[in-house]
Structures are given as C-alpha cells and as structure tokens.
Design a protein around this motif. Sequence first.
Motif, mmCIF file in Angstrom:
data_model
loop_
_atom_site.group_PDB
_atom_site.id
_atom_site.type_symbol
_atom_site.label_atom_id
_atom_site.label_comp_id
_atom_site.label_asym_id
_atom_site.label_seq_id
_atom_site.Cartn_x
_atom_site.Cartn_y
_atom_site.Cartn_z
ATOM 1 N N ALA A 1 -0.783 23.988 -0.209
ATOM 2 C CA ALA A 1 -0.579 23.893 -1.655
ATOM 3 C C ALA A 1 -1.429 22.768 -2.245
ATOM 4 C CB ALA A 1 0.894 23.657 -1.964
ATOM 5 N N VAL A 2 -1.818 22.947 -3.503
ATOM 6 C CA VAL A 2 -2.497 21.889 -4.247
ATOM 7 C C VAL A 2 -1.520 21.331 -5.271
ATOM 8 C CG1 VAL A 2 -4.809 22.800 -3.906
ATOM 9 C CG2 VAL A 2 -3.478 23.590 -5.849
ATOM 10 N N TYR A 3 -1.606 20.022 -5.513
ATOM 11 C CA TYR A 3 -0.674 19.369 -6.438
ATOM 12 C C TYR A 3 -1.253 18.026 -6.862
ATOM 13 C CZ TYR A 3 0.475 17.560 -1.806
ATOM 14 O OH TYR A 3 0.386 17.049 -0.541
ATOM 15 N N SER A 4 -0.735 17.523 -7.964
ATOM 16 C CA SER A 4 -1.172 16.224 -8.480
ATOM 17 C C SER A 4 -0.571 15.113 -7.629
ATOM 18 C CB SER A 4 -0.750 16.082 -9.939
ATOM 19 O OG SER A 4 0.664 16.199 -10.053
ATOM 20 N N PRO A 5 -1.072 13.866 -7.747
ATOM 21 C CA PRO A 5 -0.568 12.770 -6.910
ATOM 22 C C PRO A 5 0.939 12.566 -7.053
ATOM 23 C CG PRO A 5 -2.600 12.125 -7.974
ATOM 24 C CD PRO A 5 -2.216 13.443 -8.576
ATOM 25 N N ARG A 6 1.585 12.200 -5.952
ATOM 26 C CA ARG A 6 3.014 11.918 -5.923
ATOM 27 C C ARG A 6 3.281 10.850 -4.869
ATOM 28 N NH1 ARG A 6 5.413 17.570 -4.857
ATOM 29 N NH2 ARG A 6 3.897 17.989 -6.508
ATOM 30 N N ASN A 7 4.503 10.251 -4.976
ATOM 31 C CA ASN A 7 4.913 9.193 -4.038
ATOM 32 C C ASN A 7 3.894 8.047 -3.986
ATOM 33 O OD1 ASN A 7 7.135 10.826 -3.342
ATOM 34 N ND2 ASN A 7 5.956 11.860 -1.750
ATOM 35 N N THR A 8 3.378 7.689 -5.156
ATOM 36 C CA THR A 8 2.395 6.618 -5.231
ATOM 37 C C THR A 8 3.097 5.262 -5.134
ATOM 38 O OG1 THR A 8 1.032 8.030 -6.647
ATOM 39 C CG2 THR A 8 0.485 5.681 -6.587
ATOM 40 N N SER A 9 2.582 4.362 -4.299
ATOM 41 C CA SER A 9 3.212 3.056 -4.092
ATOM 42 C C SER A 9 2.144 2.032 -3.736
ATOM 43 C CB SER A 9 4.261 3.128 -2.984
ATOM 44 O OG SER A 9 3.660 3.502 -1.746
ATOM 45 N N VAL A 10 2.548 0.730 -3.813
ATOM 46 C CA VAL A 10 1.655 -0.390 -3.501
ATOM 47 C C VAL A 10 2.166 -1.095 -2.252
ATOM 48 C CG1 VAL A 10 0.779 -2.623 -4.273
ATOM 49 C CG2 VAL A 10 0.932 -0.722 -5.890
ATOM 50 N N VAL A 11 1.265 -1.391 -1.331
ATOM 51 C CA VAL A 11 1.581 -2.129 -0.112
ATOM 52 C C VAL A 11 0.773 -3.422 -0.112
ATOM 53 C CG1 VAL A 11 1.523 -2.113 2.406
ATOM 54 C CG2 VAL A 11 2.086 -0.017 1.157
ATOM 55 N N ILE A 12 1.471 -4.579 0.124
ATOM 56 C CA ILE A 12 0.810 -5.882 0.158
ATOM 57 C C ILE A 12 0.496 -6.241 1.611
ATOM 58 C CG2 ILE A 12 1.022 -8.333 -0.403
ATOM 59 C CD1 ILE A 12 2.889 -7.599 -2.661
ATOM 60 N N ILE A 13 -0.761 -6.589 1.865
ATOM 61 C CA ILE A 13 -1.228 -6.917 3.212
ATOM 62 C C ILE A 13 -1.866 -8.309 3.182
ATOM 63 C CG2 ILE A 13 -2.707 -6.211 5.126
ATOM 64 C CD1 ILE A 13 -2.642 -3.387 3.946
ATOM 65 N N PRO A 14 -1.437 -9.258 4.044
ATOM 66 C CA PRO A 14 -0.322 -9.129 4.987
ATOM 67 C C PRO A 14 1.005 -9.309 4.270
ATOM 68 C CG PRO A 14 -1.267 -11.321 5.139
ATOM 69 C CD PRO A 14 -2.122 -10.577 4.157
ATOM 70 N N SER A 15 2.085 -8.937 4.937
ATOM 71 C CA SER A 15 3.405 -9.084 4.351
ATOM 72 C C SER A 15 3.873 -10.540 4.480
ATOM 73 C CB SER A 15 4.387 -8.140 5.051
ATOM 74 O OG SER A 15 4.453 -8.431 6.427
ATOM 75 N N GLY A 16 4.972 -10.861 3.854
ATOM 76 C CA GLY A 16 5.513 -12.214 3.924
ATOM 77 C C GLY A 16 5.086 -13.058 2.735
ATOM 78 N N GLU A 17 5.423 -14.356 2.778
ATOM 79 C CA GLU A 17 5.130 -15.260 1.678
ATOM 80 C C GLU A 17 3.637 -15.576 1.601
ATOM 81 O OE1 GLU A 17 7.607 -18.614 2.436
ATOM 82 O OE2 GLU A 17 9.363 -17.705 1.465
ATOM 83 N N LYS A 18 3.175 -15.740 0.388
ATOM 84 C CA LYS A 18 1.767 -16.057 0.147
ATOM 85 C C LYS A 18 1.661 -17.472 -0.399
ATOM 86 C CE LYS A 18 0.936 -11.848 1.241
ATOM 87 N NZ LYS A 18 2.345 -11.563 1.557
ATOM 88 N N VAL A 19 0.705 -18.247 0.091
ATOM 89 C CA VAL A 19 0.518 -19.649 -0.271
ATOM 90 C C VAL A 19 -0.843 -19.805 -0.938
ATOM 91 C CG1 VAL A 19 0.516 -22.031 0.585
ATOM 92 C CG2 VAL A 19 1.901 -20.287 1.710
ATOM 93 N N GLU A 20 -0.919 -20.739 -1.839
ATOM 94 C CA GLU A 20 -2.192 -21.007 -2.503
ATOM 95 C C GLU A 20 -3.301 -21.215 -1.467
ATOM 96 O OE1 GLU A 20 -1.334 -24.357 -4.997
ATOM 97 O OE2 GLU A 20 -1.173 -23.076 -6.773
ATOM 98 N N GLY A 21 -4.437 -20.573 -1.733
ATOM 99 C CA GLY A 21 -5.574 -20.662 -0.822
ATOM 100 C C GLY A 21 -5.677 -19.493 0.135
ATOM 101 N N ASP A 22 -4.592 -18.702 0.282
ATOM 102 C CA ASP A 22 -4.635 -17.526 1.166
ATOM 103 C C ASP A 22 -5.429 -16.406 0.517
ATOM 104 O OD1 ASP A 22 -3.135 -18.874 2.973
ATOM 105 O OD2 ASP A 22 -1.245 -17.821 2.553
#
Length: 616
Positions: free
Chosen positions: A396-417
């Motif tokens: 089947a053809v269809y428009s985009p679905r289940n669109t999401s954002v993933v942050i890499i790497p996971s966890g806390e981010k510190v200034e300079g990273d």
Amino acid sequence: MSTRSGNITAAVILILLTGVQAQHSVTLSSQSLCAVTGSAVKISCKYTTANSSRVREREWYQLQSSDGEERVLSKDPQYSARVSVRTEQNDCDLTVWDVRLRDSGVYNFRFRTSSSDWISASSGVNLTVTELQVDVDRETAGQRKVKLTCSSTCSFGNNLFYYWFRNGQYTASHEASVVLDSTHSSDEGSYSCRVSDSWHRSPAVCISANSNQKSCWSVTYSPKAICALIGSSVDIRSYYTFPDNQVTKSVWFIKEQAGAEPVDVREDEEYQGRVQYGQSFQNDCSMRITHLRERDAQTYRFRFYTDGGEYTGEPGVTLSVTDLKVTVSDTDSGGKKLSCNSTCTLPNYHTYIWYKNGQPVSDQSLNSTGLYLYVSAVGADRYSCAVAYEKLRSPAVYSPRNTSVVIIPSGEKVEGDSVTLSCISDANPPVLIYSWFNQRAAADAPLTTGQNYTITNISSQHSGLYYCTAHNQLGQQSSTPTRLNVLLADYTAVKYAAFGVTVVLLLIFITICLCMRRRAAASSSRSEEDSRNVTFTEYASVPVYDQVSDLAMTSDPTKTAASDDRDEVQYSSIQFTRSHAQEVPLYSTVHRSGALKQEEEVEYSTVKLSKPRAVQ
C-alpha cells in the motif's frame, strides 16, 4: 370469503413480481462464436435493472455441454488472468484471452439486486474453439511444386491476416496459401501458420526431398520472454517440428551438464508439485509453473526425443518474476495519479483492481483506466492495486505516519556537548523532505532540512521544544514537539564532585566492613583449631584431668629427664574409668601428680614418643 381475498392478494403479488422481473434483463450480442486456439474472444453484453436498483452481485459463468456443470469464471483457476469484464455503467462485456480447446462451451451473464434473485439471458453464447492446420493440396502432393493452405473449421472473415513460418522463422507471405518448390534448398523445411488475432501456430508440415534432412527439425518458443507476478501461474509454450518419426519423450529443463542428460524440471526439488506439462494440440508442449517464486526467474529450454534422433530448442524462454508497485504522480488539477507498475511488462490482458484501506474501490468512486487511479486527495487513506483473479496485491501507498523525534545520544546534555536530533517516519513512497522547527510562543522558527539536525557546542540557549515534518508525494505529518534540556557547566561540575565524594566514602565504609569481617573469621578459626587438639570423653562421675605432663619420661617413673634431653611427646585419647575391683594402677611412662584412689583405674592409649631414649 377469506379464500377469495387470499387468492386476490397472491395474484397482486405475482403481478408485481412479474413486473419487476420484466424490467430486469440481460442482452447478449450473439448466440454462437468460433475461435482458434490462442486468440481472444469478446462477448458483448448489456443489462438493465428496474428503477435503478442497486446490483448486489454479478458474474459470468460457463455451462459445460459434457457434464452440464456451471463454472463461475472468477472462481475457476483455469481462467486465472485470462478473463476481463467491462463494468462501466450497464456494460458487462466479457473478454477471454488465449482461448484453449477446453474453453469450448456455453457462456452466460447473470446478476441480482437487493429485491430480486439471479437474472440472466434466456440463452447463452456457444463458443467453439478449434485449431489451425496446414493442409497440403492433394493435387500437388509429391510434386515439385507443393501448395500449402492455412485453414480451420471456423469461417474467417476477409479482414484476417495470415502469417507463415519456416523452421520457426517468419516469412513474408500474408495469404492463406503458399506454393513452394520442394527441391529448392531455400524452400525446404518445416512450415506452420497463424492468423492475426492469435499467437498460436498450427502444427508444422515438413517439406523436403529427403524427409530425414535436418532442416525439418525445429523448436519455436512463443513468446521468448515472459513476465509474471510472484505467486501467480505462468504457461511457457513451445512448438516443435520433426520428420516423420515417432516422439518418444519430451522434457523441459534448466540445467544441462556435459555428457549427461538434462534434468526434467518436474524432478527438481525446487519445483516439486508446481510443474505440469500439457498439450493443447499436435506438436505443442506447454509447461505450467504455479506459485511462482523470485528464484524461478530462469531460462527454460525444451528437448524432444524421437526414434530417429533428438533435438533441443535454443536459446529457450526467459522468465522474469516480479511484484506489483504503486507509483504516484501529480495531475494538472492538483490531484494524484496512482499507477500500478511492475519491473517487467505484464501481458496486456490483465485486469487491475484498486483497493482503498483494504477494500475494493467501488464503481461509483472509481475513476480508473486500468493501470491508473485518480484521486483528489489521499489524506490518511492507504491505496494498493492487484491483478484480477490472481489476488496478488501490491504494498500500500500512504502519506507519512508515526512521525517522531529521537535525541542522540540520550540522557542529560551539558553546555559544550554535541547533540543530534533524528526524524523517524513511516511512509510509502519514502519521505522526500524532512523539515525541522523550533517551537516558540510567537512563531515557530524553521531551522533546516534533512533527516538529522545536529547542534555542536550546545549552550543553554538551545534548550527548548523541537519537532520535524516529514513530506512524501501523498502528504505530510509533523511530530510531537520534543524538549531538549541543556545543563550549565558549573552545575554539572558541582554535581559530579558531590558524586565523587559519595563514591569515596562508600568505598572506605566497605573496606572497614571487610577488615572487621576478616578479623572475626580468623578468631573463630583459631578457637575451633584449639578445641580439636585434645578430646576428652567424660562418663558419669568420672574425674577428668585436663593437665597432663608433656615432659619426656625416664625409666624411673618418679623422675623426669633433664630439660635438654626433653623430646616431643604426643598424647591422644586419654580416658579414666572407675573400677570396683582393687587392681594395681597401670602406668605407661606417664607421671600423674598426686596419689590415686584405689577405686580408680587410669588407662592410657596411643602415647607416641618422637625420639625414644635408652634407659640409663
């Protein structure tokens, strides 16, 4: 009175039903047709309904003259991919492609509505399928000049063309008859014919001064290249000619080893139960392969054996196996054009069916020309296509679905990273463009395009909500905003220092606990060892002496040896028992301080001296 009223009511109902029935009708264009094998047959058909009643079901069926059994074409695998029905308005035209001898019979169309049972034509169309043949004019048989005629039991119109083949190769003549010189080398060989509306050739006739000449041996494949769908069935045909010999064996094969006979495809493990040989007419050997797989894409060759020799047709038939795929393009009106495609060209007699969200597209909303489907907007719908009677559906053809954002790497981010935001989406056709945005109170700020958005040397100013939008040819979808938190560097240093102190204190505590545990274990071990050195067994009211002199003894029990002559003495199992009889105490080089009571007996056993000394 009641009987009379009942009869009147029944009569009224009968009249009403008769009126409705009279307005339903099926009209067929002819009562009989004749066709040659391999041609296409079209039966024109119209139907009408009363008061525009909605048609619930409709179908073509065949009535076999041999057994009188009805065969619904859409449900009969013998007609798989060979039948198409026109469904526009009130048309019901039937087209049968590549007709075979067994297709002969009576065909009829029927339908039913929500208010009626099956409605069909009063009589169907009688179809007769016959073969072409090459006739040698009796007056010229055995002569130098030989006349050949392409004929059949069907009466052809004047608008047909004839095609002649010599040794499987087309010759220029378009007439029903040809005249040949049997003594001329350019005319020697095997001859067959076909008509313009059929791909089937007639059985061949050999023309030669010497019937055993090699020019009369041939194998012709028609067609030489075939495209078929995964999971479908395919018919591969060959036409062979030979001198006046008897055919003893024929095989289709793929692999051939030098010095060995080719392996019959039917005996190959990959084709077990999926290959059938058939013969529609003389000198024809067709092979059907069912449930096609991608690895069935091969070159197939045919070999036949006679009592006068054997012959293999080269180069064979090339089979390509493909699946269906829907492609999308834009229309001038702003809508979408969906095309049902394959990697190779399928036969043009296929009928295509379109599906919307898994259900066939209804006639009312269908705006299709077979391979194409036009829609104004796709939205959240899914579209796929299939080939009629094969039930093989495209993805089947269809428009985009289940669109999401993933942050890499996971966890806390510190200034300079550095951090990468990746956009994930499910779409077919695949996503063409990814767009990134920073959500703000005033207005969302566009950032960049691409599936990944990377920020290097981030600072607290990059904290916020981010989302992406996925676009393909059918539409777009945005993800839910994802928050990115960036921590200050000073805060992180203090947090890591506190964590380090905690870890050090924890290690010191663990070390102290381990030392204390080891000391306690050592003390317990020594106590157990001391308690095992000497064992006394105490009986009731028996005195126990726990101090025994370990000095080395001399021959005089009352004296001890000098300290420098002292040897190591080992004692074990010393036991004192009470005796009622007055006996002399028994001593064995052991001095016991103090006098013994007469009623006590002392017994020593297993007294060992490491270095025994001589008596002085």
